[in-house]
Motif scaffolding. Sequence first.
Motif, PDB file in Angstrom:
ATOM      1  N   CYS A  14       0.850  -1.178   0.000  1.00 19.80           N
ATOM      2  CA  CYS A  14       0.000   0.000   0.000  1.00 19.80           C
ATOM      3  C   CYS A  14       0.893   1.238   0.000  1.00 19.80           C
ATOM      4  O   CYS A  14       1.888   1.303   0.723  1.00 19.80           O
ATOM      5  CB  CYS A  14      -0.904   0.002   1.228  1.00 19.80           C
ATOM      6  SG  CYS A  14      -2.060   1.399   1.244  1.00 19.80           S
ATOM      7  N   LYS A  16      -0.203   4.322   0.739  1.00 19.06           N
ATOM      8  CA  LYS A  16      -0.679   5.327   1.682  1.00 19.06           C
ATOM      9  C   LYS A  16       0.331   5.448   2.833  1.00 19.06           C
ATOM     10  O   LYS A  16       0.762   4.447   3.407  1.00 19.06           O
ATOM     11  CB  LYS A  16      -2.053   4.952   2.215  1.00 19.06           C
ATOM     12  CG  LYS A  16      -2.699   6.042   3.027  1.00 19.06           C
ATOM     13  CD  LYS A  16      -4.134   5.692   3.348  1.00 19.06           C
ATOM     14  CE  LYS A  16      -4.767   6.832   4.131  1.00 19.06           C
ATOM     15  NZ  LYS A  16      -6.169   6.538   4.421  1.00 19.06           N
ATOM     16  N   THR A  18       0.210   6.253   5.866  1.00 15.48           N
ATOM     17  CA  THR A  18      -0.149   5.771   7.198  1.00 15.48           C
ATOM     18  C   THR A  18      -0.464   4.278   7.242  1.00 15.48           C
ATOM     19  O   THR A  18      -0.886   3.769   8.273  1.00 15.48           O
ATOM     20  CB  THR A  18      -1.361   6.559   7.729  1.00 15.48           C
ATOM     21  OG1 THR A  18      -2.437   6.404   6.797  1.00 15.48           O
ATOM     22  CG2 THR A  18      -1.029   8.027   7.902  1.00 15.48           C
ATOM     23  N   CYS A  19      -0.260   3.592   6.123  1.00 14.32           N
ATOM     24  CA  CYS A  19      -0.586   2.164   6.060  1.00 14.32           C
ATOM     25  C   CYS A  19       0.686   1.356   5.823  1.00 14.32           C
ATOM     26  O   CYS A  19       1.545   1.734   5.030  1.00 14.32           O
ATOM     27  CB  CYS A  19      -1.590   1.912   4.931  1.00 14.32           C
ATOM     28  SG  CYS A  19      -2.171   0.194   4.877  1.00 14.32           S
ATOM     29  N   LYS A  41      -6.235  -3.252   4.589  1.00 13.29           N
ATOM     30  CA  LYS A  41      -6.113  -2.508   5.850  1.00 13.29           C
ATOM     31  C   LYS A  41      -6.782  -1.142   5.805  1.00 13.29           C
ATOM     32  O   LYS A  41      -7.399  -0.728   6.768  1.00 13.29           O
ATOM     33  CB  LYS A  41      -4.640  -2.323   6.219  1.00 13.29           C
ATOM     34  CG  LYS A  41      -4.012  -3.517   6.870  1.00 13.29           C
ATOM     35  CD  LYS A  41      -2.634  -3.153   7.379  1.00 13.29           C
ATOM     36  CE  LYS A  41      -2.262  -4.013   8.545  1.00 13.29           C
ATOM     37  NZ  LYS A  41      -0.947  -3.653   9.082  1.00 13.29           N
ATOM     38  N   CYS A  42      -6.615  -0.398   4.684  1.00 15.79           N
ATOM     39  CA  CYS A  42      -7.076   0.995   4.682  1.00 15.79           C
ATOM     40  C   CYS A  42      -7.989   1.342   3.510  1.00 15.79           C
ATOM     41  O   CYS A  42      -8.472   2.467   3.422  1.00 15.79           O
ATOM     42  CB  CYS A  42      -5.885   1.946   4.693  1.00 15.79           C
ATOM     43  SG  CYS A  42      -4.995   2.028   3.121  1.00 15.79           S
ATOM     44  N   SER A  43      -8.202   0.416   2.592  1.00 12.94           N
ATOM     45  CA  SER A  43      -9.078   0.573   1.427  1.00 12.94           C
ATOM     46  C   SER A  43      -8.515   1.452   0.309  1.00 12.94           C
ATOM     47  O   SER A  43      -9.194   1.713  -0.664  1.00 12.94           O
ATOM     48  CB  SER A  43     -10.459   1.108   1.832  1.00 12.94           C
ATOM     49  OG  SER A  43     -11.080   0.201   2.698  1.00 12.94           O
ATOM     50  N   SER A  44      -7.269   1.914   0.421  1.00 15.98           N
ATOM     51  CA  SER A  44      -6.659   2.663  -0.686  1.00 15.98           C
ATOM     52  C   SER A  44      -6.411   1.718  -1.857  1.00 15.98           C
ATOM     53  O   SER A  44      -6.318   0.503  -1.682  1.00 15.98           O
ATOM     54  CB  SER A  44      -5.315   3.262  -0.255  1.00 15.98           C
ATOM     55  OG  SER A  44      -5.507   4.302   0.655  1.00 15.98           O
TER      56      SER A  44
END
Length: 105
Positions: A14, A16, A18-19, A41-44
């Motif tokens: 990922c 992102k 923060t992920c 985990k974060c859907s990005s």
Amino acid sequence: MEQALQCNIGGIKCDKDTCDYRDDSVKVEDYDKWLNKPCPKCSSNLLTEEDYSNVQMLLQTAQMINSMTPEQLEALAGNTDNDEIVQMSVEMNGTSKMKFNIEEQ
């Protein structure tokens, strides 16, 4: 003849900030299954169209270079006698930009 250019591509992560999701078991030949899929985990978006296209371009470039004759490779390299092996990594972050990093030997 040994390959002039070898690509070792695999894994997915990922982008992102923060992920920390990553799966190093993903094979490059399965990337199409990860295209535009959400991070667990974060859907990005895990693999953008741009990054997927860049991977395909890198693979096609390697295939084209490796199909050349030794004479064609010499002409491409400027007729040098340098058989130096250079390793580099390529970073992608979903923006279609690639960052090439030459790794110290």
